[in-house]
Design a protein around this motif. Structure first.
Motif, PDB file in Angstrom:
ATOM      1  N   TYR A   1       0.840  -1.205   0.000  1.00 25.09           N
ATOM      2  CA  TYR A   1       0.000   0.000   0.000  1.00 25.09           C
ATOM      3  C   TYR A   1       0.877   1.257   0.000  1.00 25.09           C
ATOM      4  O   TYR A   1       0.695   2.177  -0.816  1.00 25.09           O
ATOM      5  CB  TYR A   1      -0.919  -0.005   1.229  1.00 25.09           C
ATOM      6  CG  TYR A   1      -1.586   1.314   1.495  1.00 25.09           C
ATOM      7  CD1 TYR A   1      -2.738   1.695   0.801  1.00 25.09           C
ATOM      8  CD2 TYR A   1      -1.065   2.210   2.429  1.00 25.09           C
ATOM      9  CE1 TYR A   1      -3.348   2.920   1.036  1.00 25.09           C
ATOM     10  CE2 TYR A   1      -1.658   3.437   2.670  1.00 25.09           C
ATOM     11  CZ  TYR A   1      -2.800   3.785   1.969  1.00 25.09           C
ATOM     12  OH  TYR A   1      -3.388   4.999   2.194  1.00 25.09           O
TER      13      TYR A   1
ATOM     14  N   ASP B   1      -6.597   2.621  -4.240  1.00 22.27           N
ATOM     15  CA  ASP B   1      -8.051   2.449  -4.341  1.00 22.27           C
ATOM     16  C   ASP B   1      -8.523   2.387  -5.791  1.00 22.27           C
ATOM     17  O   ASP B   1      -9.654   1.968  -6.058  1.00 22.27           O
ATOM     18  CB  ASP B   1      -8.772   3.610  -3.640  1.00 22.27           C
ATOM     19  CG  ASP B   1      -8.741   3.429  -2.130  1.00 22.27           C
ATOM     20  OD1 ASP B   1      -8.587   2.270  -1.669  1.00 22.27           O
ATOM     21  OD2 ASP B   1      -8.857   4.441  -1.412  1.00 22.27           O
TER      22      ASP B   1
ATOM     23  N   ARG C   1      -6.134  -4.779  -6.736  1.00 21.51           N
ATOM     24  CA  ARG C   1      -5.133  -5.099  -5.697  1.00 21.51           C
ATOM     25  C   ARG C   1      -4.488  -6.447  -5.972  1.00 21.51           C
ATOM     26  O   ARG C   1      -5.015  -7.249  -6.730  1.00 21.51           O
ATOM     27  CB  ARG C   1      -5.810  -5.058  -4.332  1.00 21.51           C
ATOM     28  CG  ARG C   1      -6.323  -3.644  -4.081  1.00 21.51           C
ATOM     29  CD  ARG C   1      -6.757  -3.388  -2.677  1.00 21.51           C
ATOM     30  NE  ARG C   1      -7.342  -2.047  -2.607  1.00 21.51           N
ATOM     31  CZ  ARG C   1      -8.032  -1.586  -1.583  1.00 21.51           C
ATOM     32  NH1 ARG C   1      -8.229  -2.362  -0.527  1.00 21.51           N
ATOM     33  NH2 ARG C   1      -8.516  -0.366  -1.596  1.00 21.51           N
TER      34      ARG C   1
END
Lengths: 216, 216
Positions: free
Chosen positions: A127, A139, A143
Motif C-alpha cells: 500500500y 483504491d 489489488r
C-alpha cells in the motif's frame, strides 16, 4: 550545508551535525515523502551494488519490494543496507570551479533489511509503495492477488539510524573571489509532471482521474 | 524493459540481456552524459554506503571527486565500487497495483576506484566534472589553485563493466485486466531548468551568460 543527525551512531554523525530532535525527524519525513525512488545499497559477494527502486514509508519504517528472484533483494535480506533518497534543487555556480556545488536535499538510512512475512504487513508495505508512486492509486487499481503476492518480496527498514543533508542558497565563494567578473548564482532544477499519456489499449472514453491529472 | 549488457561478467549479465555492441556503449554514454549526479556505493566497515555525488566522463573513464577527508572517498580508493545514474521519465500506472512501474533510464558501473595522482589527469577529471555540472563553466570560472587541488581527491573508474537498463512505454497488464474499468497510462516526469537566480553578492550589472541562461 546543513547536516541533520537523527541518530547517535558514528556513520550518521556528520562533521558539523547536531541533534535537533523532532524537527529533524520531520525533515527526514519531508525528504522521503516527496521522493519517487531511492538508491538501495547492498553488499553482494563483498562488493557494493546500488539499485534504483521504489519505496514507501509508514511511520518509522521504510518498505522496498521486488521480485522474489531479484538478486539485490535476496542479497539485502537480513543484512545491513543503505538507502539514499536525493532531490536535486539547483546547480550552484560559483566564481571558482572549486566552489561549484548542487542545491539538494538528501536522506541516508542505514539498517538491517527485514523480510516481511506477516501477510497484513506485506499489504501495508505494498500500500505504502503504491501510494508513494501515485497517491490514490491503491483504491483505483486492482489489488494484488495470491499469485502476485507469492512472487513479491517486501523488505522493511527501520528509520532509526538516518541522516538528512540539505544545501540551499547561493554559492559560497572565497572572499577574494567576489571581485572577479564571473557570474555566480543558482540555476534551479525543476521536476514536474507532464500531461498524462493514456495507454493505447484503454477502452471507451475514460477520463484521466483527478488524482493523476491533478498531481503536482 | 530492455536490459543492455555491456560486459560479460555475471553481475552485469542481466536476465534477458544480450550483447549489442557499439549501440549499447552509446546508450551508456547517453545515460551518463545527460545526468547530473550519480549514487556512489562503497563498502565501509563491511556495510554499504550510498552517496549522491557529481561526476564527469572522459571516454571510457568516469571521474568523481571530493574532499580528501571525505569518508566515502577514502573508503572507495582502491576498492570495488558501484556507480548508478538514474533518470526518471514517468510513472507507469497499470490496471493492477502489481504492474505499476516507472519509466526510466539507468546505468550501473562496477569497478575498482583508482585515485588519480597524475596532475594532468586530475585537471582532466575536474574539467569533466565541472562541464558535466554546467557546460561552458570551466572557461567561465576561476580554475583550481594549488591549495584547492591539494584538498581535492579525484577518483577514476573504468566503464569496462557496465549495464544499461531502460523501461519506456505504456503499462504491461495481465491480459485479463485490460477489460477492467481502470485508467491506465503514463504520467511523464519532466526535469527542466528554472530562471537563473543571481547571487545577491554579484557586483555591477552582470548578465546571465548564455551557457547558463540558455541551458535546456
Amino acid at each position: 550545508m546543513v547536516s541533520l543527525m537523527l541518530s547517535a551512531t558514528p556513520r550518521t554523525a556528520l562533521g558539523r551535525s547536531k541533534e535537533r530532535g523532532q524537527s529533524d525527524r520531520q525533515a527526514l519525513y519531508d525528504v522521503l515523502d516527496s521522493g519517487l525512488i531511492c538508491h538501495l545499497g547492498v553488499v553482494v559477494d563483498g562488493t557494493p551494488m546500488v539499485v534504483p527502486t521504489g519505496y514507501g514509508r509508514v511511520g518509522d519504517t521504510l518498505y522496498v519490494h521486488g521480485s522474489t528472484g531479484a538478486r539485490s533483494l535476496r542479497a539485502a535480506e537480513g543484512t545491513e543496507v543503505c538507502v539514499t533518497v536525493t532531490h536535486l534543487d539547483g546547480i550552484v555556480l560559483a566564481r571558482s570551479t572549486f566552489n561549484h556545488s548542487m542545491n539538494y536535499r538528501s536522506a541516508m538510512i542505514y539498517g538491517t533489511a527485514r523480510r516481511v512475512t506477516d501477510p497484513d504487513e506485506v499489504i501495508t508495505g505494498l500500500y505504502a509503495l503504491t501510494e508513494q508512486l501515485s497517491p490514490g492509486q491503491w483504491d483505483a487499481a486492482r489489488r494484488p492477488n495470491r499469485k502476485e503476492l507469492a512472487a513479491t518480496a517486501v523488505l522493511a527498514l527501520s528509520l532509526a539510524e538516518a541522516s538528512v543533508k540539505v544545501r540551499q542558497g547561493p554559492p559560497e565563494d572565497e572572499e577574494e573571489d567576489y571581485a572577479l567578473p564571473v557570474w555566480a548564482g543558482v540555476l534551479p532544477i525543476v521536476t514536474s509532471f507532464g500531461t498524462p499519456e493514456p495507454d493505447p489499449r484503454l477502452t471507451g472514453d475514460m477520463p484521466v482521474p483527478d488524482h493523476i491529472a491533478g498531481r503536482r
